[in-house]
Every structure is written in structure tokens, then in C-alpha cells.
Design an enzyme around this catalytic site. Structure first.
Site, short mmCIF file in Angstrom:
data_model
loop_
_atom_site.label_atom_id
_atom_site.label_comp_id
_atom_site.label_asym_id
_atom_site.label_seq_id
_atom_site.Cartn_x
_atom_site.Cartn_y
_atom_site.Cartn_z
N LYS A 117 6.82 6.83 -14.68
CA LYS A 117 6.30 7.46 -13.46
C LYS A 117 6.69 8.94 -13.49
O LYS A 117 7.81 9.29 -13.83
CB LYS A 117 6.92 6.77 -12.23
CG LYS A 117 6.20 7.01 -10.95
CD LYS A 117 6.77 6.15 -9.81
CE LYS A 117 5.92 4.96 -9.52
NZ LYS A 117 6.23 4.29 -8.25
N GLU A 174 6.28 -9.64 1.15
CA GLU A 174 6.47 -9.72 2.60
C GLU A 174 6.52 -11.17 3.09
O GLU A 174 7.32 -11.48 3.98
CB GLU A 174 5.34 -8.99 3.31
CG GLU A 174 5.43 -7.45 3.23
CD GLU A 174 4.89 -6.88 1.95
OE1 GLU A 174 4.41 -7.64 1.10
OE2 GLU A 174 4.96 -5.65 1.77
N ARG A 203 0.07 -9.60 6.22
CA ARG A 203 0.14 -10.51 5.06
C ARG A 203 1.07 -11.67 5.33
O ARG A 203 0.99 -12.73 4.72
CB ARG A 203 0.61 -9.69 3.86
CG ARG A 203 0.78 -10.46 2.61
CD ARG A 203 0.90 -9.56 1.41
NE ARG A 203 -0.41 -9.11 0.93
CZ ARG A 203 -0.59 -8.55 -0.26
NH1 ARG A 203 0.42 -8.33 -1.04
NH2 ARG A 203 -1.80 -8.16 -0.64
C1 TPP Z 1 1.61 -5.55 0.39
C2 TPP Z 1 2.15 -4.17 0.14
N1 TPP Z 1 3.45 -3.91 0.42
C3 TPP Z 1 3.96 -2.67 0.22
C4 TPP Z 1 3.14 -1.67 -0.25
C5 TPP Z 1 3.69 -0.25 -0.39
N2 TPP Z 1 3.65 0.20 -1.79
C6 TPP Z 1 2.71 1.03 -2.22
S1 TPP Z 1 2.86 1.36 -3.82
C7 TPP Z 1 4.28 0.43 -3.94
C8 TPP Z 1 5.03 0.30 -5.22
C9 TPP Z 1 4.11 -0.19 -6.29
O1 TPP Z 1 4.85 -0.33 -7.49
P1 TPP Z 1 4.06 -0.65 -8.82
O2 TPP Z 1 3.12 -1.77 -8.59
O3 TPP Z 1 5.05 -0.81 -9.89
O4 TPP Z 1 3.14 0.65 -9.07
P2 TPP Z 1 3.67 2.11 -9.48
O5 TPP Z 1 3.76 2.91 -8.20
O6 TPP Z 1 4.96 1.97 -10.17
O7 TPP Z 1 2.59 2.64 -10.40
C10 TPP Z 1 4.56 -0.17 -2.73
C11 TPP Z 1 5.71 -1.05 -2.48
C12 TPP Z 1 1.79 -1.98 -0.52
N3 TPP Z 1 0.92 -1.03 -0.97
N4 TPP Z 1 1.32 -3.23 -0.33
MG MG Z 2 5.92 0.49 -11.16
#
Ligand code: TPP
Ligand code: MG
Ligand code: DXP
Length: 647
Positions: free
Chosen positions: A283, A369, A397
Site C-alpha cells: 500500500k 461486522e 450488514r
Molecule cells: C463492510 C465494510 N466494513 C468496513 C469497511 C471500511 N473499509 C474500507 S476499505 C477497508 C480496508 C480494506 O482492506 P483490504 O481489503 O485489504 O484493501 P486495501 O485497502 O488494503 O487495498 C475497510 C475496513 C467497508 N468498506 N466495508
Molecule cells: Mg489490504
């Protein structure tokens, strides 16, 4: 002219040489930093998927081969490669969306920003392709390591593994982080792959050996790399997790080596059954300020200095989140039963402060969640009082878990819903506009909407003392506003904020809508219409004094930052009718529509949730003329008794 300017769509990528692809990757990173530092957005995640997205678009044929981005916040590179170059309007009203949006491009499929859904989408699409004679079309799902901690991905994998004839490629974008480092067994597995000495050393040794041969050596290295990774994965037994699901595993692949990615994706494309390609990415790649950011590697930034990465946003007041964070620590110091739960959003929800103070009393369960809520019911059963902090939109959710695991068992769990109401730049799936409607049907639930930081502290303290029912606090994104002191408080906790001699209009405001309600009252009074403003604080159940007060007035106007359908206003109306009070009710809220991204102010203006709109409508009603039916103002006048509004 930049190479990027010559790319009108993915097929323009096919003729590029290796060196041109590397040049294009460099240009894309420059654009991302230059543009997103001005607009704000998901800079870190998108810097991490430049080579990944290039390779996917070179190997697969979007939109014939649909590409599904899980959560969608990492789709900026995809947008740049599919004809959307102007990022100057990113996430702004009328501008480019921060997530895939079908109205922008045929290359965009999933618009929801709610994580962990991509594999289910891919499962369904690939089944449909197979059943409609389109089995030669491939479906590609790009899922992050964080999203993999969400239960839906495992439900999907369980189904995908059941049918190994579909052209379905799952690309795991493994940067080791959600916001913070990803937690749990899945993360440990993925991390073991990334740090496996056998993988790392063999990978590094082979690369340096070929590098010494100069460019021919590098070309050869790139050619064999796919096989090397395949060998490494067998050596390190990494494919075990997936191969037991009978899903082919290819990896781990260096997610910034575009040629190696292409080799692995071509192998996956030709496999003829579901394949997982595990890409190790970083990232914030290529931009030191993001790479150095220990908090979340610039997961989501506001406007920043592109040179230093320093934030250019100055806050005029503390955020709602920080007020909650500090208040919770104060309460936790006094009550050792309090524990915090986050779904991979420790810092965004403010629980990091409690985690710093009480590291053993805060649990990060990953993007899970539903698990968070039912685990909270378990914690309550065990004698603790959990505080589950999530963004309001994400509680959707876990509705069934709130209903059947917490409320049915009368568990003392407190839910703190941040980003409640219209949030703005993150678009339709991020506005926290459904919580009031869906949660108020939960038997026994008690729901508070603090109007300012003083009431937040007060109502949080009240909430964590309730041991036999779910309690909910909801507050908006951004900084806290004006503090509104009450003239008086009724016996059951309703704050009277303004009171008129003339009993014309009773304005009942939910949370920070108090400010708008007071402004509406001032406008009505200026026209000789008496207006009283009350803040119930605890809006579910509706306090009895709201019902009794309403009987003294000609019109009740409820104002809430949530959808009007099923909102607090409809509950007030129902309680009035059941009490035999026939005062007319005007429910002001949001339309039950998906609201496009934009600034919060623009959106509220567009839907009429402003003092001007509301005062105009209420004036017209009081003066007896037919109301101009603003989209968001539903007028309820009791017709059963034939009563007309007492105007
Ligand atoms: C159901 C839900 N909970 C929380 C979030 C908030 N959220 C947005 S991006 C993220 C982290 C995502 O991590 P990853 O899938 O590893 O993607 P990266 O940002 O590392 O590319 C979170 C927790 C969300 N989008 N959806
Ligand atoms: Mg990630
Ligand atoms: C994609 C996602 O769900 C979050 O990263 C979202 O962008 C939250 O934004 P704020 O924390 O700025 O409200």
C-alpha cells in the site's frame, strides 16, 4: 505527450513493450499523487495496485471479462485505463466517483463500497455466463487481504470450490493491511507466505542471478518467474489453504512485477477452472510519505502536500470521533466491564485511544461486522459491556445479529455509529442513512442521537449503564458543531431548546439537526408563527413528553438526518395516533433513494434538508395553502377522524 494520454481503453495496452509498461506505471503513480493530493481519496490503496491493474487489463478483455473490485476504493488505476483521466473532480458533486460506477463506464460493475462481496458477485456472474452459453468469458475478482477477513468471501469460496468448471480468477491483493495491519488467522497465513524464508531468499537469489546477466538475463528471469513462483509455493506449501478447497492457487507473486503478474494471470486464464492468484503488494508503493505512514499508509487522505504528504486540512473543532474516543476512555477507567470492538477500523472509529490505554480490552475482529455483533452478545453474556464501534452504513450488514443475538437475549451491548447521516464523498453506499429506520424496529432497543459533544458524553455514559438491552448512539462525520443548551428538560429527558408562547409548531429534532430546527423556528417566528424546538436525545422509544407536548400544538415537524421512510418522524406520528393525538405531522428527512457522492452541504441542499426549505414548507402548511410537495417532506394529516390540520 505522456504514454497515459495514448491509452483510451485497455486494448491500447496490448502493444506496449515491457519498458513502456514500466513507464506507464510510473506516469500513473505521478498522476495519482498529483491529483489525489488535491482532491483527497484512497491514495495508498491505489498506489499499491498499479502493476496489478495493468496486468489484469493486459491479460483479460474488460468489459467482456468483467473485473470486480472488492470495496472499490482501489479502482482509480482501472478508471485511468478505461478512459477516465480527469481526477480533478474526484468524489466531488457531479464529479468522478471514488468507486466504480456503472453510469461512468461499461467497465464498472460493482458500485458498493461494502467490503467482502466481490467473490459472491464473481460466483454469480460466472455461473450466469456458464448457463447462458458464455462460458468462455472470464470473471476477475480483485479482493484485498482485509476484505478476505469478511465472512462473505468464505461463503463464496465454499461455493466456488464446488464447481470447478468456471472461468473465475480471484486476485488476492495482499498488502498486509486493512487500515492497520490485517488481523486474524487469514492474515497470519498470508503473512507466512510473504515472509517465508524459502520464498523470499530463493526469489531474491534468482532475481539477482538473472540481473547479473543484464537485460537478456532479466528477460529470461521474467519468463521463468511464473514457474518459479509456482515452485516456491509448492516448496513452502502455501497453496495448502486453497488447494484443500479444491481451488487452484498460484503464488505468491511479486505484485509490483508486472511481467510476473501477467505470466501468472495468463496461467490462471488458461486453467479453465477457478484459480486464486496471490499477489504480494505494498500500500502506498512508490510514494515515500505513504509508505512511511505507520497509521494506515495513506489509506484515505484529505488534501495533502504532494511533496511531503503533510495534511493541508485544519480542523476548526474536535471531530465527533475524537470526542467519543476520549469519553470512552474516561468511562472505561471507571468501569472495567467496558470493552471495545472494531471491524478493522480501530483508528477511524476512535477506538485506538482506548486500545492505547487498555490494550487488552479492545478487539479488532477484521472486516466482520456480523461476527463483531454476535461476539459482543457473547461478551455481554460473560459479564462485560461491549461497545461496538462501526460506521452507521456498516451496521446494515449486522442487522440480524443486533436483532436475534443481542436484542432477543436482552444483552447489554452499546453500538456507536459514526458517520451517521449524509457523509458525502464516499457516495451512496457510505451514507449512514438507514440505521434509524432499520434499528428502531428492534424490540427493546434504545437509540440516542446526541446533538453536540456535551450530549454525546452524557448519552454515552447513560448507554453503557444499560445492561438488559441494546443501546445505540449515532453521530455524523466531521467536527462537532455548536453546543445547544436546553431551556429546560422534561421529566423523561427531553430538552426544550426554544419555546414559543404560541402553540403553533412543535419541531422535534434528531441529533445535530437541532441547529437546523432552531433556524427554522427563527424563520417561523419572524412570520408570527409560534415555534417550539425540542430534542428528545433518546429518540427510540419516543419519550412520552413528546407525545403529550404534541397535543398542545397545531403541527409537529420532525427533522432527521436519515431516510424519512420508517424514520423517527413516522414513529412519532404512530405514537401520536396511538395516543389519540391528532396533531398534523410533517416528517422531514432524506428521500429513500441512493444519494450520489458530493459534499454534504450540496446533498442536503439537493434533498431540501435545509432551514430555508423546511421553513417554507411549514409556513405554507400553517397558512393553510397546499404544500409544495418537496420530495422529502411527507405530510400526514389524520384523515380517519376527518380532522383537518389545526392551522
Ligand atoms: C463492510 C465494510 N466494513 C468496513 C469497511 C471500511 N473499509 C474500507 S476499505 C477497508 C480496508 C480494506 O482492506 P483490504 O481489503 O485489504 O484493501 P486495501 O485497502 O488494503 O487495498 C475497510 C475496513 C467497508 N468498506 N466495508
Ligand atoms: Mg489490504
Ligand atoms: C472505503 C471505506 O470504506 C473507507 O475508507 C471510507 O472511505 C471511509 O471514509 P472516512 O473515514 O473518510 O469517512
Amino acid at each position: 505527450m505522456r504514454l497515459l494520454d495514448t491509452i483510451r481503453g485497455p486494448r491500447d495496452l496490448d502493444a506496449l513493450s515491457d519498458d513502456q509498461v514500466e513507464e506507464l506505471a510510473r506516469e500513473i503513480r505521478e498522476v495519482l499523487v498529483a491529483d489525489v493530493s488535491k482532491t483527497g481519496g484512497h491514495l495508498g490503496p491505489n498506489l499499491g495496485v498499479v502493476e496489478l491493474t495493468l496486468a489484469i487489463h493486459r491479460v483479460f478483455d474488460s468489459p467482456r471479462d468483467p473485473i470486480i473490485f472488492d470495496t472499490g476504493h482501489q479502482s482509480y488505476v482501472h478508471k485511468l485505463l478505461t478512459g477516465r483521466k480527469d481526477f480533478s473532480t474526484l468524489r466531488q458533486t457531479g464529479g468522478l466517483a471514488g468507486y466504480p460506477q456503472r453510469s461512468e463506464s461499461e467497465h464498472d460493475v460493482v458500485e458498493s463500497s461494502h467490503a467482502s462481496s466481490s467473490l459472491s458477485w464473481a460466483d454469480g456472474i460466472s455461473k450466469a455466463f456458464e448457463m447462458t452459453g458464455q462460458g468462455d468469458r472470464h470473471v476477475v475478482a480483485v479482493v484485498g487481504d482485509g476484505a478476505l477477513t469478511g465472512g462473505m468471501t468464505w461463503e463464496a469460496l465454499n461455493n466456488i470450490s464446488d464447481d470447478n468448471t468456471r472461468n473465475l480468477v480471484v486476485v488476492v491483493n495482499d498488502n498486509g493491511r486493512s487500515y492497520a495491519p490485517t488481523i486474524g488467522g487469514m492474515a497470519r497465513f498470508l503473512n507466512s507466505v510473504r515472509t517465508k524464508q524459502s520464498y523470499r531468499s530463493l526469489h531474491l537469489k534468482s532475481r539477482s542471478a538473472f540481473d547479473r546477466l543484464g537485460s537478456p538475463g532479466r528477460a529470461i528471469y521474467r519468463g521463468v518467474r511464473g514457474g518459479l513462483h509456482g515452485f516456491l509455493s509448492r516448496v513452502s506449501g502455501n497453496e495448502a489453504l486453497y488447494s484443500n478447497l479444491d481451488i487452484k492457487y498460484i503464488g505468491p507473486i511479486d505484485g509490483h512485477d508486472e511481467r510476473a503478474l501477467e505470466a501468472a494471470l495468463r496461467q490462471a486464464k488458461d486453467y479453465g477452472a477457478p484459480v486464486i492468484v496471490h499477489a504480494i503488494t505494498e500500500k502506498g508503493r512508490g510514494y515515500e510519505p505513504a509508505r512511511r505512514d505507520a497509521a494506515d499508509q495513506f489509506h484515505a487522505v484529505g488534501q495533502i502536500d504532494p511533496e511531503t504528504g503533510e495534511s493541508l486540512v485544519t480542523a476548526s473543532a474536535p471531530s465527533w470521533t475524537s470526542v467519543f474516543a476520549d469519553e470512552l476512555v474516561t468511562l472505561a477507567e471507571r468501569d472495567e466491564r467496558l470493552v471495545g470492538i472494531t471491524a478493522a477500523m480501530l483508528r477511524p472509529t476512535g477506538l485506538h485511544r482506548m486500545a492505547e490505554r487498555f490494550p487488552n480490552r479492545v478487539f479488532d475482529v477484521g472486516i466482520a461486522e456480523q461476527h463483531a455483533v454476535t461476539s459482543a452478545a457473547g461478551l455481554a453474556f460473560g459479564g462485560l459491556h461491549p461497545v461496538v464501534a462501526v460506521y452507521a452504513t456498516f451496521i446494515n450488514r449486522a442487522f440480524d445479529q443486533v436483532l436475534m443475538d443481542v436484542a432477543l437475549h436482552r444483552a447489554g451491548v452499546t453500538f456507536v455509529l459514526d458517520r451517521a447521516g449524509v457523509t458525502g464523498p464516499d457516495g451512496p453506499s457510505h451514507h449512514g442513512v438507514w440505521d434509524l429506520s432499520i434499528l428502531q424496529v428492534v424490540p427493546g432497543i434504545r437509540l440516542a442521537a446526541p446533538r453536540d459533544s456535551v450530549r454525546l458524553a452524557e448519552e454515552l455514559a447513560e448507554a453503557v449503564r444499560v445492561g438488559d438491552a441494546p443501546t445505540v448512539l449515532r453521530f455524523p462525520k466531521g467536527t462537532v458543531g455548536t453546543e445547544y443548551d436546553a431551556i429546560r428538560r422534561t421529566h423523561d429527558g427531553v430538552d426544550v431548546l426554544a419555546e414559543s408562547e404560541r402553540r403553533d409548531v412543535l419541531i422535534v429534532t434528531v441529533g445535530p439537526m437541532a441547529g437546523i430546527g432552531l433556524e427554522v423556528a427563527r424563520k417561523l417566528e419572524a412570520q408570527g408563527i409560534g415555534a417550539t424546538v425540542v430534542d428528545p436525545r433518546w429518540v427510540v422509544p419516543v419519550p412520552e413528553s413528546v407525545v403529550s407536548l404534541a397535543g398542545e400544538y397545531r403541527i409537529v415537524v420532525s427533522i432527521e438526518d436519515g431516510i424519512r421512510v420508517g424514520g423517527i418522524g413516522t414513529r412519532i406520528r404512530q405514537d401520536l395516533r396511538e395516543a389519540g393525538v391528532d396533531t398534523a405531522v410533517t416528517e422531514v428527512g432524506l428521500p429513500d433513494e441512493f444519494l450520489d457522492h458530493g459534499s454534504r452541504g450540496d446533498i442536503l441542499e439537493r434533498v431540501g434538508l435545509t432551514p430555508q426549505h423546511i421553513a417554507r414548507d411549514v409556513t405554507a402548511m400553517v397558512l393553510g395553502s397546499k404544500l409544495p410537495h418537496a420530495r422529502n417532506a411527507g405530510i400526514d394529516v389524520p384523515t380517519s377522524s376527518g380532522a383537518q390540520p389545526r392551522v
